[in-house]
Scaffold this active site. Structure first.
Site, PDB file in Angstrom:
ATOM      1  N   GLU A  96     -20.470  30.089  32.936  1.00  0.00           N
ATOM      2  CA  GLU A  96     -20.305  29.289  34.155  1.00  0.00           C
ATOM      3  C   GLU A  96     -20.569  30.129  35.400  1.00  0.00           C
ATOM      4  OE1 GLU A  96     -16.301  26.917  32.663  1.00  0.00           O
ATOM      5  OE2 GLU A  96     -16.307  27.965  34.560  1.00  0.00           O
ATOM      6  N   CYS A 109     -19.400  32.755  42.510  1.00  0.00           N
ATOM      7  CA  CYS A 109     -18.483  33.414  41.585  1.00  0.00           C
ATOM      8  C   CYS A 109     -19.252  33.640  40.280  1.00  0.00           C
ATOM      9  CB  CYS A 109     -17.253  32.538  41.361  1.00  0.00           C
ATOM     10  SG  CYS A 109     -16.076  33.321  40.262  1.00  0.00           S
ATOM     11  N   CYS A 116     -13.485  36.148  27.092  1.00  0.00           N
ATOM     12  CA  CYS A 116     -12.697  37.257  27.653  1.00  0.00           C
ATOM     13  C   CYS A 116     -11.572  37.602  26.683  1.00  0.00           C
ATOM     14  CB  CYS A 116     -12.120  36.857  29.001  1.00  0.00           C
ATOM     15  SG  CYS A 116     -11.186  38.207  29.771  1.00  0.00           S
ATOM     16  N   CYS A 120      -4.913  36.447  29.569  1.00  0.00           N
ATOM     17  CA  CYS A 120      -3.945  36.000  30.585  1.00  0.00           C
ATOM     18  C   CYS A 120      -3.536  34.563  30.227  1.00  0.00           C
ATOM     19  CB  CYS A 120      -4.562  36.053  31.978  1.00  0.00           C
ATOM     20  SG  CYS A 120      -5.242  37.676  32.355  1.00  0.00           S
ATOM     21  N   CYS A 123      -4.962  31.178  31.816  1.00  0.00           N
ATOM     22  CA  CYS A 123      -6.396  31.129  32.126  1.00  0.00           C
ATOM     23  C   CYS A 123      -7.199  30.387  31.061  1.00  0.00           C
ATOM     24  CB  CYS A 123      -6.902  32.565  32.259  1.00  0.00           C
ATOM     25  SG  CYS A 123      -8.682  32.694  32.366  1.00  0.00           S
ATOM     26  N   CYS A 337     -11.464  28.306  36.234  1.00  0.00           N
ATOM     27  CA  CYS A 337     -12.478  29.147  35.636  1.00  0.00           C
ATOM     28  C   CYS A 337     -12.453  28.996  34.113  1.00  0.00           C
ATOM     29  CB  CYS A 337     -12.173  30.573  36.064  1.00  0.00           C
ATOM     30  SG  CYS A 337     -13.030  31.788  35.168  1.00  0.00           S
TER      31      CYS A 337
HETATM   32  S1  SF4 Z   1      -7.865  35.709  34.242  1.00  0.00           S
HETATM   33 FE1  SF4 Z   1      -8.995  34.946  32.461  1.00  0.00          FE
HETATM   34  S2  SF4 Z   1     -11.085  35.749  32.716  1.00  0.00           S
HETATM   35 FE2  SF4 Z   1      -9.737  36.940  34.081  1.00  0.00          FE
HETATM   36  S3  SF4 Z   1      -9.109  38.704  32.865  1.00  0.00           S
HETATM   37 FE3  SF4 Z   1      -7.516  37.152  32.548  1.00  0.00          FE
HETATM   38  S4  SF4 Z   1      -8.154  36.036  30.685  1.00  0.00           S
HETATM   39 FE4  SF4 Z   1      -9.940  37.193  31.427  1.00  0.00          FE
END
Ligand code: SF4
Length: 346
Positions: A96, A109, A116, A120, A123, A337
């Site tokens: 994206e 962005c 990833c 987190c 997210c 995101c």
């Molecule tokens: S916020 Fe999402 S994309 Fe960013 S480091 Fe944490 S898990 Fe990865």
């Protein structure tokens, strides 16, 4: 498979890489400047457009490189001007990019990895594990493709899309060299920001990077206890080591660091949290960005109430912390995101 699918993209090459390539094929090194100008000033879509380059050399470039842009699968437009793009890479992976219309210009962005691994908990991007790093070209091409699709000139870059940029360190720094190069996209280093969730050794290494690209830290918690709950990276690099790395970076570069802080209802948005955050950041040359959470349907986390966000902001202001409460963007499209990508994957 089309020939363009197996050729290396020329957008992986910095000016220095192009110089080395010229030398390796017996061409004059200054040709690298000409090529950069054709790629980034004139934004050619065929090598044949390069009118000051010999036919023989053009044929060699065609043999060695692809000029392909990214394939756009979905393009969403929000009422507030935010635009979101889903791109398909040559290997079929989806990424994206988001284009934001700010009063100071157009900001993109950029995604740095396919998926990833940082996990987190709030997210959407982290729900899909990392499959691979993005190539430098796949980051450069997010910009060139969005510019081509929208006919707009991008003036600012934030590397805050899917992925942890410092987990793809070399390609991300090469990307900065290309976009900042006066013969490249010529986007000023101070108009570029990279955001990390806290890879401490890389933050220290990054203090030596010569370009003045801004650093943002996705902090999102004022104590180790809370950070442990929402950001697994805190187990590898606990909050105190992260703060030490931020101090090291500021001392070494004399630059201000942005602190990103997503406000999650009942998790990190209380006045006690604001106080702990003010204590933690006291005396540091930082700017705090408070961010309203874009809710993700699969996640239990909720956006803080307007009142709690304003109280949090007011408290930090009172403690003389440089702070802004970021306006919400693109809330009528898949704003969080990774959300758009998730929707298109099984
Ligand atoms: S916020 Fe999402 S994309 Fe960013 S480091 Fe944490 S898990 Fe990865």
């Amino acid at each position: 498979m089309a020939r363009g699918d197996i050729l290396q993209s020329i957008y992986n090459y910095s000016e220095n890489d192009l110089k080395e390539y010229m030398i390796s094929i017996g061409e004059k090194p200054f040709r690298s400047s000409q090529i950069m100008e054709w790629l980034y000033r004139h934004k050619i879509s065929s090598f044949d457009e390069m009118s000051n380059i010999s036919k023989k050399f053009i044929e060699k470039l065609k043999e060695d490189f692809s000029l392909d842009l990214l394939e756009c699968v979905t393009h969403q437009k929000s009422a507030d001007g935010t635009q979101k793009f889903l791109f398909k890479l040559k290997d079929g992976n989806l990424i994206e990019s988001v284009l934001m219309n700010n009063e100071y210009g157009y900001s993109i962005c950029v995604t740095s990895e396919v998926g990833c691994n940082m996990g987190c908990v709030f997210c959407a991007s982290g729900m899909k594990k990392k499959l691979r790093n993005l190539l430098t070209s796949e980051m450069v091409l997010q910009i060139l493709t969005v510019e081509k699709l929208t006919n707009l000139k991008i003036t600012h870059i934030v590397v805050m899309g899917i992925g942890e940029p410092f987990d793809n360190y070399d390609n991300v720094l090469n990307f900065f060299n290309i976009v900042n190069n006066p013969k490249g996209l010529e986007i000023g280093a101070r108009h570029i920001t990279v955001s990390t969730c806290g890879l401490v050794p890389k933050i220290k290494e990054y203090a030596d990077f010569p370009l003045q690209v801004n650093l943002a830290i996705s902090l999102h918690a004022p104590t180790t206890l809370i950070r442990d709950q929402i950001m697994p990276i805190n187990k590898a690099y606990p909050l105190d080591t992260l703060i030490d790395a931020i101090k090291y970076y500021i001392d070494k570069t004399n630059r201000r660091v942005t602190i990103e802080y997503i406000l999650l209802k009942g998790i990190n948005d209380t006045l006690e949290c604001a106080k702990a955050l003010a204590d933690l950041l006291h005396g540091l040359n930082v700017y705090v960005n408070l961010i309203p959470y874009n809710e993700v349907i699969e996640k239990p986390y909720r956006r803080s109430s307007k009142e709690d966000m304003v109280n949090f902001f007011d408290y930090l202001k009172k403690r003389r912390i440089n702070v802004q409460l970021r306006r919400e963007q693109g809330s009528d499209i898949d704003a969080a995101c990774g959300q758009l990508r998730s929707k298109h994957m099984k």
